[in-house]
Design a protein around this motif. Sequence first.
Motif, PDB file in Angstrom:
ATOM      1  N   UNK A  43       0.829  -1.215   0.000  1.00  0.00           N
ATOM      2  CA  UNK A  43       0.000   0.000   0.000  1.00  0.00           C
ATOM      3  C   UNK A  43       0.858   1.257   0.000  1.00  0.00           C
ATOM      4  N   UNK A  44       2.074   1.199   0.545  1.00  0.00           N
ATOM      5  CA  UNK A  44       2.958   2.365   0.568  1.00  0.00           C
ATOM      6  C   UNK A  44       3.485   2.717  -0.821  1.00  0.00           C
ATOM      7  N   UNK A  45       3.263   1.842  -1.804  1.00  0.00           N
ATOM      8  CA  UNK A  45       3.751   2.082  -3.161  1.00  0.00           C
ATOM      9  C   UNK A  45       2.630   2.508  -4.113  1.00  0.00           C
ATOM     10  N   UNK A  46       1.486   2.909  -3.561  1.00  0.00           N
ATOM     11  CA  UNK A  46       0.354   3.354  -4.368  1.00  0.00           C
ATOM     12  C   UNK A  46       0.229   4.877  -4.197  1.00  0.00           C
ATOM     13  N   UNK A  77     -10.486  -2.002   8.228  1.00  0.00           N
ATOM     14  CA  UNK A  77      -9.602  -2.170   9.375  1.00  0.00           C
ATOM     15  C   UNK A  77      -8.498  -1.121   9.289  1.00  0.00           C
ATOM     16  N   UNK A  78      -7.902  -0.797  10.439  1.00  0.00           N
ATOM     17  CA  UNK A  78      -6.813   0.174  10.439  1.00  0.00           C
ATOM     18  C   UNK A  78      -5.645  -0.324   9.597  1.00  0.00           C
ATOM     19  N   UNK A  79      -5.219  -1.541   9.843  1.00  0.00           N
ATOM     20  CA  UNK A  79      -4.134  -2.158   9.074  1.00  0.00           C
ATOM     21  C   UNK A  79      -4.474  -3.632   8.942  1.00  0.00           C
ATOM     22  N   UNK A  80      -4.374  -4.140   7.725  1.00  0.00           N
ATOM     23  CA  UNK A  80      -4.594  -5.566   7.536  1.00  0.00           C
ATOM     24  C   UNK A  80      -3.242  -6.221   7.336  1.00  0.00           C
ATOM     25  N   UNK A 121     -10.185  -6.297  -2.470  1.00  0.00           N
ATOM     26  CA  UNK A 121     -11.259  -5.568  -1.786  1.00  0.00           C
ATOM     27  C   UNK A 121     -10.779  -4.281  -1.108  1.00  0.00           C
ATOM     28  N   UNK A 122      -9.512  -3.899  -1.278  1.00  0.00           N
ATOM     29  CA  UNK A 122      -9.000  -2.663  -0.685  1.00  0.00           C
ATOM     30  C   UNK A 122      -9.348  -1.468  -1.568  1.00  0.00           C
ATOM     31  N   UNK A 152      -9.324  -3.720   3.828  1.00  0.00           N
ATOM     32  CA  UNK A 152     -10.462  -4.497   4.348  1.00  0.00           C
ATOM     33  C   UNK A 152      -9.974  -5.898   4.704  1.00  0.00           C
ATOM     34  N   UNK A 153     -10.593  -6.467   5.743  1.00  0.00           N
ATOM     35  CA  UNK A 153     -10.244  -7.840   6.091  1.00  0.00           C
ATOM     36  C   UNK A 153     -11.014  -8.808   5.194  1.00  0.00           C
ATOM     37  N   UNK A 154     -10.860 -10.095   5.442  1.00  0.00           N
ATOM     38  CA  UNK A 154     -11.483 -11.119   4.589  1.00  0.00           C
ATOM     39  C   UNK A 154     -13.001 -11.019   4.558  1.00  0.00           C
ATOM     40  N   UNK A 155     -13.605 -10.487   5.633  1.00  0.00           N
ATOM     41  CA  UNK A 155     -15.065 -10.357   5.652  1.00  0.00           C
ATOM     42  C   UNK A 155     -15.542  -9.052   5.009  1.00  0.00           C
TER      43      UNK A 155
END
Length: 194
Positions: free
Chosen positions: A57-60, A87-90, A97-98, A80-83
């Motif tokens: 994510x730091x490279x986007x 979330x703050x950090x996965x 799904x992010x 986002x988590x699997x559900x």
Amino acid sequence: MKLRRLSTILLSGLVLLSSVVSAAAGDQPLATLAENSSLDRTREPVVVTGVFPGKPVEEIFVYGWNAGSWEQIPFQVDERDASGELVDVEDGVMDENDDVVFMAGDLGDQPGVPIGFELPVGDLWFQVEVSDPLDPGSKGWATVVHSRVLSVTNPTDYIDFDPVNKRIISSDYGLGWATAASVPPGQGQHNGLD
């Protein structure tokens, strides 16, 4: 203190814009007639999902074409988590799904040159065209890129959180939670039997 998850939740109900995301490669021709951004709805977030799976994510990064050059615009990545819950950090890696989130007010003009000609980005990027469904001729553009060498150059944060007073503050609104001292006597005390 940033409230990545909370700011997206608060604003997600306001998304009334439509967007078209197209992938571009380094040699893709540009439109021959560039347009200037004409989007008047500036306070809604634009949410792009499923770009660059497997990349950190730091490279986007997100850029707009303004006044004839590329300019980084404020953005955030919401994991986002699997559900599917925010979330703050996965895992720090882009998943299908992010979300990449930025504000419509930061969109630029239709790009005049491919971003790969001027910035050290990967061979693939996503051009996002956003239009107002109430005025389809009103448009703005952003480009979402992956780069291992770029860094955040526009750290603008549109929302602040005051943990002492439990308030979220922006230039357009404030949201807070009442404390026992701020509730007038006889109000706010409901037992559900009224």
